[in-house]
Motif scaffolding. Structure first.
Motif, PDB file in Angstrom:
ATOM      1  N   UNK A 151      71.278 -55.631 -22.068  1.00 12.11           N
ATOM      2  CA  UNK A 151      70.790 -56.516 -21.019  1.00 12.11           C
ATOM      3  C   UNK A 151      70.545 -57.912 -21.583  1.00 12.11           C
ATOM      4  N   UNK A 152      70.527 -58.903 -20.701  1.00  8.88           N
ATOM      5  CA  UNK A 152      70.396 -60.304 -21.090  1.00  8.88           C
ATOM      6  C   UNK A 152      69.230 -60.949 -20.364  1.00  8.88           C
ATOM      7  N   UNK A 153      68.661 -61.975 -21.006  1.00  4.53           N
ATOM      8  CA  UNK A 153      67.586 -62.748 -20.391  1.00  4.53           C
ATOM      9  C   UNK A 153      67.731 -64.201 -20.816  1.00  4.53           C
ATOM     10  N   UNK A 154      68.209 -65.074 -19.933  1.00  2.00           N
ATOM     11  CA  UNK A 154      68.337 -66.496 -20.290  1.00  2.00           C
ATOM     12  C   UNK A 154      66.968 -67.151 -20.391  1.00  2.00           C
ATOM     13  N   UNK A 155      66.827 -68.090 -21.339  1.00  4.13           N
ATOM     14  CA  UNK A 155      65.577 -68.816 -21.547  1.00  4.13           C
ATOM     15  C   UNK A 155      65.899 -70.284 -21.755  1.00  4.13           C
ATOM     16  N   UNK A 156      64.889 -71.084 -22.026  1.00  4.53           N
ATOM     17  CA  UNK A 156      65.092 -72.509 -22.287  1.00  4.53           C
ATOM     18  C   UNK A 156      65.807 -72.687 -23.618  1.00  4.53           C
ATOM     19  N   UNK A 157      67.116 -72.894 -23.583  1.00  8.32           N
ATOM     20  CA  UNK A 157      67.880 -73.107 -24.812  1.00  8.32           C
ATOM     21  C   UNK A 157      68.213 -71.845 -25.563  1.00  8.32           C
ATOM     22  N   UNK A 158      67.802 -70.716 -25.050  1.00  2.51           N
ATOM     23  CA  UNK A 158      68.078 -69.445 -25.719  1.00  2.51           C
ATOM     24  C   UNK A 158      68.661 -68.442 -24.737  1.00  2.51           C
ATOM     25  N   UNK A 159      69.363 -67.467 -25.303  1.00  2.00           N
ATOM     26  CA  UNK A 159      69.754 -66.290 -24.550  1.00  2.00           C
ATOM     27  C   UNK A 159      69.238 -65.087 -25.325  1.00  2.00           C
ATOM     28  N   UNK A 160      68.341 -64.330 -24.702  1.00  2.00           N
ATOM     29  CA  UNK A 160      67.818 -63.115 -25.318  1.00  2.00           C
ATOM     30  C   UNK A 160      68.686 -61.936 -24.920  1.00  2.00           C
ATOM     31  N   UNK A 161      68.774 -60.962 -25.824  1.00  2.00           N
ATOM     32  CA  UNK A 161      69.574 -59.772 -25.548  1.00  2.00           C
ATOM     33  C   UNK A 161      68.802 -58.529 -25.959  1.00  2.00           C
ATOM     34  N   UNK A 162      68.791 -57.539 -25.102  1.00  2.00           N
ATOM     35  CA  UNK A 162      68.216 -56.244 -25.439  1.00  2.00           C
ATOM     36  C   UNK A 162      69.297 -55.331 -25.975  1.00  2.00           C
ATOM     37  N   UNK A 163      69.156 -54.968 -27.249  1.00  2.00           N
ATOM     38  CA  UNK A 163      70.049 -53.982 -27.848  1.00  2.00           C
ATOM     39  C   UNK A 163      69.407 -52.596 -27.689  1.00  2.00           C
ATOM     40  N   UNK A 164      70.004 -51.582 -28.259  1.00  2.00           N
ATOM     41  CA  UNK A 164      69.470 -50.234 -28.073  1.00  2.00           C
ATOM     42  C   UNK A 164      68.067 -50.094 -28.653  1.00  2.00           C
ATOM     43  N   UNK A 165      67.794 -50.727 -29.799  1.00  2.00           N
ATOM     44  CA  UNK A 165      66.510 -50.500 -30.460  1.00  2.00           C
ATOM     45  C   UNK A 165      65.656 -51.754 -30.614  1.00  2.00           C
ATOM     46  N   UNK A 166      66.180 -52.925 -30.343  1.00  2.00           N
ATOM     47  CA  UNK A 166      65.422 -54.147 -30.586  1.00  2.00           C
ATOM     48  C   UNK A 166      65.985 -55.281 -29.732  1.00  2.00           C
ATOM     49  N   UNK A 167      65.461 -56.476 -29.966  1.00  2.00           N
ATOM     50  CA  UNK A 167      65.862 -57.655 -29.193  1.00  2.00           C
ATOM     51  C   UNK A 167      66.437 -58.702 -30.146  1.00  2.00           C
ATOM     52  N   UNK A 168      67.544 -59.303 -29.745  1.00  2.00           N
ATOM     53  CA  UNK A 168      68.117 -60.409 -30.500  1.00  2.00           C
ATOM     54  C   UNK A 168      68.182 -61.643 -29.620  1.00  2.00           C
ATOM     55  N   UNK A 169      68.488 -62.780 -30.238  1.00  2.00           N
ATOM     56  CA  UNK A 169      68.622 -64.009 -29.447  1.00  2.00           C
ATOM     57  C   UNK A 169      69.571 -64.974 -30.134  1.00  2.00           C
ATOM     58  N   UNK A 170      70.137 -65.851 -29.326  1.00  2.00           N
ATOM     59  CA  UNK A 170      70.919 -66.972 -29.833  1.00  2.00           C
ATOM     60  C   UNK A 170      70.297 -68.247 -29.302  1.00  2.00           C
ATOM     61  N   UNK A 171      69.933 -69.147 -30.215  1.00  2.00           N
ATOM     62  CA  UNK A 171      69.327 -70.421 -29.850  1.00  2.00           C
ATOM     63  C   UNK A 171      70.381 -71.513 -29.979  1.00  2.00           C
ATOM     64  N   UNK A 172      70.824 -72.039 -28.835  1.00  2.00           N
ATOM     65  CA  UNK A 172      71.898 -73.040 -28.838  1.00  2.00           C
ATOM     66  C   UNK A 172      71.438 -74.386 -29.372  1.00  2.00           C
ATOM     67  N   UNK A 173      70.133 -74.633 -29.364  1.00  2.00           N
ATOM     68  CA  UNK A 173      69.622 -75.910 -29.858  1.00  2.00           C
ATOM     69  C   UNK A 173      69.785 -76.030 -31.363  1.00  2.00           C
ATOM     70  N   UNK A 174      69.608 -74.927 -32.071  1.00  2.00           N
ATOM     71  CA  UNK A 174      69.724 -74.942 -33.534  1.00  2.00           C
ATOM     72  C   UNK A 174      70.913 -74.132 -34.031  1.00  2.00           C
ATOM     73  N   UNK A 175      71.673 -73.537 -33.098  1.00  2.00           N
ATOM     74  CA  UNK A 175      72.800 -72.680 -33.458  1.00  2.00           C
ATOM     75  C   UNK A 175      72.336 -71.561 -34.398  1.00  2.00           C
ATOM     76  N   UNK A 176      71.256 -70.904 -34.004  1.00  2.00           N
ATOM     77  CA  UNK A 176      70.638 -69.869 -34.833  1.00  2.00           C
ATOM     78  C   UNK A 176      70.678 -68.533 -34.093  1.00  2.00           C
ATOM     79  N   UNK A 177      71.042 -67.490 -34.831  1.00  2.00           N
ATOM     80  CA  UNK A 177      70.962 -66.128 -34.322  1.00  2.00           C
ATOM     81  C   UNK A 177      69.740 -65.469 -34.957  1.00  2.00           C
TER      82      UNK A 177
END
Length: 748
Positions: A20-46
């Motif tokens: 599942x996905x959750x858009x945020x201010x400058x970020x996209x959060x993602x729910x994986x099977x066991x945890x949450x990841x994100x990509x921050x487009x402002x800093x190009x950071x995973x």
């Protein structure tokens, strides 16, 4: 800084399956099977949020983000809830702990006027994200009955809930949403009484995803001028509306619909292959984000270019067997059910080295499935063998599959189990002995023990007399006697010497506590065999007596002894109330014991002392259901597989050797003012005597190594903190030989 400190945990979750996905201010959060990841487009950071460093639990159900309060809400499959704001996590466990015996599943999260509305099996929870508490519970069923709410959305004035019997709604200004009669049920429209799986608002216009009679068919409807109009149909997963566009994730594609509900674009492939989507969101500029079944988070730019943006992690969350050799840890992801049928997981082997996970070069072996066990040849460490349930023995050289041995190329040693035209090579366990001979189990065969010698010849040994028609699936090669100890579905231990002698051991022979099931068997560094059962642990101390009764398939006189623990005036048997599923032995001969439902115990070498007990409550363990444990000999990292993924714990013990390694390794080094944890000194001889001196040669600390590693807390023998300076490490064995020298810089 790159190393995990002593006593710290590290996650090894997979970031391949995004849910599942959750858009945020400058970020996209993602729910994986066991945890949450994100990509921050402002800093190009995973980045990632896991139970090891941020979250309270594992097993993601759904996530959502509210820009107004800058709050991420994480809901778990066990009904736990986390509120993450300003990098601080607040846990709300009320629903998880509730004694309510009904459906507590969390399905969806929406925000309205600064509050989080959580759709769940009992109705709707309204959560104040600032105060991190549940304000009220809304029961939306007719006549105040509990009605599962599957999804939520809002328009300018109302809140809409999707249920299996239609749509219910309430005014956003209603001060008493907890009163069931305030919720209005749609009883007149074309969707009245229909199963509404998803609901969304597209610039004030409602969109609904409706279940059909065929479970593989759903229908999209749009509410235009008070009338529901059909838009499309298919095997749809999620429905999202933003910026006037509607994005729908199908099993094999993602479709985007324009504001007038006409199909704008269909995505079927991305850079790495076909689209298999669980969720999808379209941004205002046309960028598409996909929660992919095996590609993780996929971003498709408006020009069609695509990439996966995921944290680095393990390849799988499934690990049924873990072993390690030198500085590499290996995980087998395969599985079989309790009735010994396949779980149909891709036949592969994953290895961890220097913080990175890699997998086999499968070399076209696409039909192999369910690797259950792997063994490393001690005479040639580039050679390994894996047991593939249903397919045979897989030979691996330099991380490449080079052979698959079965009944066609083992000179008749391996035989397949046949039933009603169905063929199955039931090899579940492999092990090398100290001579480099490969041994394997061949379940339900007449000759269930197979040997592949270093000269390439094969031999099998009759076991049917011992095992009957019972499955066998675990094998230990005795390092002292060269006996082969085998367990399986029966409450027995079988022992063969590979020279024609065979017997069986009754696990209740010599013990007062009667057990009904053997889960695991492991040999410790003293040569004793530790048995994990449905009622704790037993130990074989007299394995050499296995064939004293003749070794002609009869009952062996070997005893399986209980360890008696004294607790004041009371005595009890070691872990008598635990279902022990796995045991691993560390460099200090201590036992790491995994249980079915109560986490991990660390026991002393004799089992008489409980040194640590890790659970999902007091540690980052993702679950109390342990599946496998493996210990990295050089670092002391204890890898733990659970039903919610794999983590590792940096232990105090490493494997010692008869002679020290070429270089003593000290970390952290230098020890800086902000560090107050343990200082590890590794590369020593087994149980070495260690002295630490100042530059003048005065001994400030003395201790014994734990296996091949000593731990210093930075204090003197009298408990005082040492001052800044250079300190020397001198270590030797009991006779004063095999000396090691190291140096530590302390900065206060």
């Amino acid at each position: 800084m790159a190393q995990t400190a002593i006593g710290q945990w590290r996650d090894h979750f997979s970031y391949n399956k995004a849910l599942c996905l959750a858009p945020a201010n400058g970020r996209i959060y993602c729910g994986y099977e066991q945890c949450v990841g994100y990509y921050d487009s402002r800093d190009d950071i995973v980045g990632r949020l896991t139970k090891v460093d941020q979250l309270s639990d594992a097993g993601i159900a759904t996530i959502a983000y509210d820009n107004a309060t800058a709050t991420l809400v994480v809901a778990y499959t066990n009904s736990n809830i986390d509120i993450v704001r300003n990098d601080i996590t607040y846990n709300i466990s009320d629903l998880k702990r509730s004694a309510n015996g009904g459906d507590k599943t969390i399905y969806s999260i929406a925000f309205c006027r600064g509050k989080a509305y959580i759709a769940c099996g009992i109705g709707i929870l309204i959560v104040d994200p600032i105060r991190a508490e549940i304000e009220t519970t809304c029961i939306v069923g007719i006549n105040g009955t509990q009605q599962p709410v599957l999804d939520l959305t809002t328009d300018d004035s109302r809140i809409y809930a999707a249920t299996a019997t239609g749509i219910v709604s309430i005014s956003q200004s209603d001060r008493f949403p907890n009163i069931a009669t305030h919720w209005q049920h749609d009883t007149t429209s074309a969707l009245a009484g229909r199963h509404i799986a998803r609901i969304a608002s597209n610039n004030g216009r409602l969109m609904a995803l409706v279940e059909g009679i065929d479970p593989m068919m759903r229908y999209i409807y749009s509410l235009d001028n008070g009338v529901w109009q059909a838009v499309d149909s298919g095997d749809m997963q999620t429905l999202r509306c933003a910026n006037g566009y509607t994005t729908v994730a199908f099993r094999d594609s993602v479709r985007v619909y324009a504001p007038d509900n006409t199909l704008s674009k269909t995505y079927r492939t991305f850079r790495w292959g076909n689209i298999d989507a669980h969720d999808a969101i379209r941004e205002a500029d046309g960028t598409l984000w996909i929660a992919h079944d095996w590609g993780g988070v996929v971003r498709i730019a408006p020009d069609g270019s695509s990439e996966s943006l995921n944290p680095r992690g393990n390849v799988t969350d499934h690990a049924t067997y873990i072993t390690a050799y030198n500085d590499i840890t290996y995980i087998c992801p395969g599985g079989k059910t309790n009735i010994f049928t396949n779980m149909w997981r891709l036949g592969n082997l994953y290895n961890h080295k220097n913080g990175e996970w890699n997998q086999l070069d499968r070399n076209g072996a696409d039909t192999l499935l369910d690797f259950l066990c792997v063994a490393i040849n001690p005479r040639n460490t580039s050679q390994m063998a894996a047991a593939s349930w249903g397919f045979g023995i897989v030979e691996i050289i330099d991380n490449k599959i080079v052979n698959v041995f079965n009944e066609s190329n083992s000179n008749g040693a391996i035989t397949a189990y046949h039933s009603s035209g169905w063929r199955h090579v039931r090899t579940a366990s492999v092990a090398y002995d100290r001579k480099g001979t490969l041994w394997a189990t061949n379940s339900l065969a007449e000759n269930g023990l197979v040997a592949h010698y270093s000269d390439g010849t094969w031999r099998s040994f009759e076991t049917r007399t011992l095992t009957g028609n019972n499955e066998i699936d675990h094998l230990v090669c005795d390092s002292l006697t060269d006996y082969k100890w085998i367990t399986g579905s029966a409450n027995r231990i079988y022992v063969l010497d590979g020279e024609g002698h065979a017997a069986y051991v009754d696990p209740n022979n010599g013990s007062r506590l009667q057990t009904n099931r053997i889960n695991c068997l492991v040999q410790d560094r003293s040569g004793d065999l530790w048995i994990g059962t449905d009622k704790g642990i037993k130990v074989i101390f007299d394995g050499r007596r296995a064939f004293e009764n003749g070794g002609r398939n009869e009952k062996s006189p070997v005893n399986c002894s209980n360890i008696v623990i004294s607790n004041g005036e009371f005595v009890e048997y070691l872990m008598a109330y635990e279902d022990v599923v796995c045991i691993a032995v560390d460099g200090a001969n201590r036992k790491w014991v995994g249980t079915q439902n109560n986490g991990i115990y660390l026991l002393s070498s004799t089992g008489l002392d409980e040194l640590q007990h890790f659970t999902a409550t007091n540690s980052p363990l993702p679950s109390n259901h342990i599946i496998a444990i493996g210990i990295q000999p050089l670092s002391g990292d204890v890898f733990v597989s659970t039903d919610h993924g794999t983590v590792s714990y940096r232990s105090t013990a490493t494997y010692g050797t008869a002679t020290p390694r070429d270089e003593v390794h000290v970390f952290p080094n230098p020890v800086r003012p902000d560090y107050s944890g343990p200082i590890a000194i590794s590369g020593l001889t087994n149980n070495a005597l260690v002295h630490i001196t100042d530059i003048a040669g005065h001994v400030v600390f003395s201790d014994r190594a734990i296996g091949g590693q000593a731990i210093w807390n930075g204090l003197t023998n009298s408990g005082e903190s040492v001052t800044s300076g250079v300190y020397y490490v001198f270590a030797s064995d009991n006779e004063g030989g095999n000396r090691s020298v190291g140096k530590i810089l302390i900065v206060r």
